[in-house]
Scaffold this motif. Sequence first.
Motif, PDB file in Angstrom:
ATOM      1  N   VAL A  81     -17.984  29.410 -34.488  1.00 44.54           N
ATOM      2  CA  VAL A  81     -16.458  29.025 -34.402  1.00 44.54           C
ATOM      3  C   VAL A  81     -15.645  30.235 -33.945  1.00 44.54           C
ATOM      4  CG1 VAL A  81     -14.489  28.355 -36.108  1.00 44.54           C
ATOM      5  CG2 VAL A  81     -16.965  27.570 -36.456  1.00 44.54           C
ATOM      6  N   ARG A  82     -15.005  30.045 -33.030  1.00 43.86           N
ATOM      7  CA  ARG A  82     -14.032  31.416 -32.493  1.00 43.86           C
ATOM      8  C   ARG A  82     -12.722  30.452 -32.769  1.00 43.86           C
ATOM      9  NH1 ARG A  82     -17.931  33.403 -33.538  1.00 43.86           N
ATOM     10  NH2 ARG A  82     -19.294  34.569 -32.187  1.00 43.86           N
ATOM     11  N   ILE A  83     -11.729  31.254 -33.458  1.00 43.64           N
ATOM     12  CA  ILE A  83     -10.283  31.162 -33.580  1.00 43.64           C
ATOM     13  C   ILE A  83      -9.340  32.074 -33.004  1.00 43.64           C
ATOM     14  CG2 ILE A  83      -8.720  30.715 -35.383  1.00 43.64           C
ATOM     15  CD1 ILE A  83     -10.869  29.670 -37.261  1.00 43.64           C
ATOM     16  N   ASP A 105     -21.160  31.089 -37.881  1.00 43.40           N
ATOM     17  CA  ASP A 105     -20.794  32.345 -37.169  1.00 43.40           C
ATOM     18  C   ASP A 105     -19.437  32.161 -36.644  1.00 43.40           C
ATOM     19  OD1 ASP A 105     -20.516  34.403 -35.319  1.00 43.40           O
ATOM     20  OD2 ASP A 105     -21.812  33.779 -33.743  1.00 43.40           O
ATOM     21  N   VAL A 106     -18.494  32.880 -37.505  1.00 38.02           N
ATOM     22  CA  VAL A 106     -16.969  32.818 -37.447  1.00 38.02           C
ATOM     23  C   VAL A 106     -16.352  34.149 -36.971  1.00 38.02           C
ATOM     24  CG1 VAL A 106     -14.655  32.481 -38.596  1.00 38.02           C
ATOM     25  CG2 VAL A 106     -16.790  31.008 -39.398  1.00 38.02           C
ATOM     26  N   GLY A 112      -5.059  28.211 -30.792  1.00 40.67           N
ATOM     27  CA  GLY A 112      -6.327  27.312 -30.898  1.00 40.67           C
ATOM     28  C   GLY A 112      -7.572  27.779 -31.383  1.00 40.67           C
ATOM     29  N   LEU A 113      -8.571  26.979 -30.919  1.00 44.14           N
ATOM     30  CA  LEU A 113      -9.940  27.427 -31.497  1.00 44.14           C
ATOM     31  C   LEU A 113     -11.053  26.807 -30.479  1.00 44.14           C
ATOM     32  CD1 LEU A 113     -11.195  24.985 -33.040  1.00 44.14           C
ATOM     33  CD2 LEU A 113      -9.303  25.319 -34.875  1.00 44.14           C
ATOM     34  N   SER A 114     -12.352  27.383 -30.748  1.00 42.83           N
ATOM     35  CA  SER A 114     -13.479  26.762 -30.023  1.00 42.83           C
ATOM     36  C   SER A 114     -14.384  26.601 -31.063  1.00 42.83           C
ATOM     37  CB  SER A 114     -13.906  27.581 -28.892  1.00 42.83           C
ATOM     38  OG  SER A 114     -15.029  27.513 -28.403  1.00 42.83           O
ATOM     39  N   VAL A 115     -15.226  25.348 -30.930  1.00 40.01           N
ATOM     40  CA  VAL A 115     -16.636  25.245 -31.837  1.00 40.01           C
ATOM     41  C   VAL A 115     -17.547  24.915 -30.888  1.00 40.01           C
ATOM     42  CG1 VAL A 115     -17.572  23.783 -33.687  1.00 40.01           C
ATOM     43  CG2 VAL A 115     -15.112  24.343 -33.668  1.00 40.01           C
ATOM     44  N   GLN A 116     -18.864  25.687 -31.149  1.00 39.58           N
ATOM     45  CA  GLN A 116     -19.971  25.303 -30.152  1.00 39.58           C
ATOM     46  C   GLN A 116     -21.095  25.146 -31.368  1.00 39.58           C
ATOM     47  OE1 GLN A 116     -19.373  29.038 -28.064  1.00 39.58           O
ATOM     48  NE2 GLN A 116     -20.139  27.769 -26.200  1.00 39.58           N
ATOM     49  N   GLY A 117     -21.621  24.002 -31.361  1.00 36.73           N
ATOM     50  CA  GLY A 117     -22.909  23.683 -32.131  1.00 36.73           C
ATOM     51  C   GLY A 117     -22.773  22.411 -32.923  1.00 36.73           C
ATOM     52  N   ALA A 145     -17.468  27.257 -24.029  1.00 38.54           N
ATOM     53  CA  ALA A 145     -17.741  28.535 -23.832  1.00 38.54           C
ATOM     54  C   ALA A 145     -16.967  29.454 -23.290  1.00 38.54           C
ATOM     55  CB  ALA A 145     -19.054  28.360 -22.783  1.00 38.54           C
ATOM     56  N   LYS A 146     -15.782  29.152 -22.604  1.00 39.02           N
ATOM     57  CA  LYS A 146     -14.982  29.847 -21.835  1.00 39.02           C
ATOM     58  C   LYS A 146     -13.908  30.374 -22.753  1.00 39.02           C
ATOM     59  CE  LYS A 146     -12.226  30.558 -17.485  1.00 39.02           C
ATOM     60  NZ  LYS A 146     -11.854  29.595 -16.281  1.00 39.02           N
ATOM     61  N   TYR A 147     -13.461  29.485 -23.665  1.00 42.45           N
ATOM     62  CA  TYR A 147     -12.610  29.594 -24.812  1.00 42.45           C
ATOM     63  C   TYR A 147     -13.164  30.805 -25.645  1.00 42.45           C
ATOM     64  CZ  TYR A 147      -8.621  28.966 -27.553  1.00 42.45           C
ATOM     65  OH  TYR A 147      -7.142  29.131 -28.322  1.00 42.45           O
ATOM     66  N   ALA A 148     -14.298  30.218 -26.170  1.00 43.83           N
ATOM     67  CA  ALA A 148     -15.218  31.414 -27.009  1.00 43.83           C
ATOM     68  C   ALA A 148     -15.459  32.626 -26.528  1.00 43.83           C
ATOM     69  CB  ALA A 148     -16.569  30.925 -27.460  1.00 43.83           C
TER      70      ALA A 148
END
Length: 434
Positions: free
Chosen positions: A267-269, A295-296, A339-344, A384-387
């Motif tokens: 999680v990337r914020i 994983d924040v 914004g945010l990105s979530v991978q998983g 992936a690009k946002y993270a």
Amino acid sequence: MATAVAVLLTAGLLVAGPGRTEAAATKRAPDPARVVTPGIVFNHPFRSTKKKTRIQRKIISTVKNVPAGETIRLMTWNFDSPKLTKVFVNAHKRGVSVQIIMARGLAKSQGPGRSYPTLRKALAKGNADRPKPLRSWIRTCASTCRGKGGAMHSKLMLVSRSGATSWIAMQGSGNFTGAAAVQQFNDWTTITENQPLYDGWMTMWKQAKKDKNTKPLRFTVPSTTTPGSTITSIFAPHKKKVDPALKVLNQVQCTGASNVPGGRTKVRIANAVWGDQRGVKVARKVRALANAGCDVRIVFMMMPLKIRNILRGLPAKQMVYITGATANKFKDRYVHLKGLSVQGNVGGRADGNVVLSSSENWTQLGWHSDEQNVIFWDDAALAAKYADQVDLIYRQAPRSINNYVNSADPNGRIVPGTEFLAPKDYPFHELELG
């Protein structure tokens, strides 16, 4: 109607004007073969001019290649850029219908020579020969355009055609200002050749220009560029709807991910301003996800002590870079993304990918204001690009929560330790000028 305007242009009725030669008009003609690339771009205020102005150049390139008879529909909290003003005025002169909405308070604050009065005067010329729907103008809203109270804080542009590309919807965190181009970390997403999405956004636009209270607008359409991906558009004011951030975060499971190392959902914020009880709810959800094993990482610009205490101990950094001994609202560089990105493990998929790109800070002011939120579901490349961008900002951010500074408020109006900030305490009018 577009054909009618194009015919008038061919006859020289809309473009020629005093002192304008046919050769000059031809020299600035749009490139009909130019393709507007979909996807997301970021700027970087610490790097070269080219990387600082990446978003601005994307906007300029799109506008320069809009041919006569087509339309540009723009909403921005602030329009204050001589360069962008010139580009939009030139589009109008060659027969493009340019219609702009911006926040009334900022428009009124701009004196002679600034963007709003310049655009108002220039866009009013040459409309007599155009059908009414294709006339150009710049207007303001009393507060938020589609609700009560709040502010018009959207940052988006709709273009019917540019070069070889049609149905262009662009949005992000950056206003049409010099500060957005060179001082802030911003994002800008472009969606092309997607008529259902474009038409849905135009529905919002037509509501906004009436400056009347209306219902929340949310809808989902398939992506035209990423097979299997969908795009959810959410336009505030939200009223009783689910918070856009929680719409994503509530669907996250922290373990069992198959598309990230170790199986921990990433999680990337990156959200500039967290505040009020709304910010508390999002912060508590983020804390719960971190406690559950996600994983924040978080980057932000400002938040009150209550929210900092909720997030304390997490990988969270404040990106406000002070250039001198004290804060300076015209020189500091800071994160402005929302914004945010979530991978998983998200949305019922172990290999899920979600991106929320928005104009909306996580505050009550944002809840009630005209804002756009766009959620991209199952777009792995975008996530992936946002993270990666959040990780880059995190590595370069100078402060943790423990050494937080109120550099966004150089006058000391916000007292450290304040539990909540009132809407008047958020210095948007100071931060985004320039």
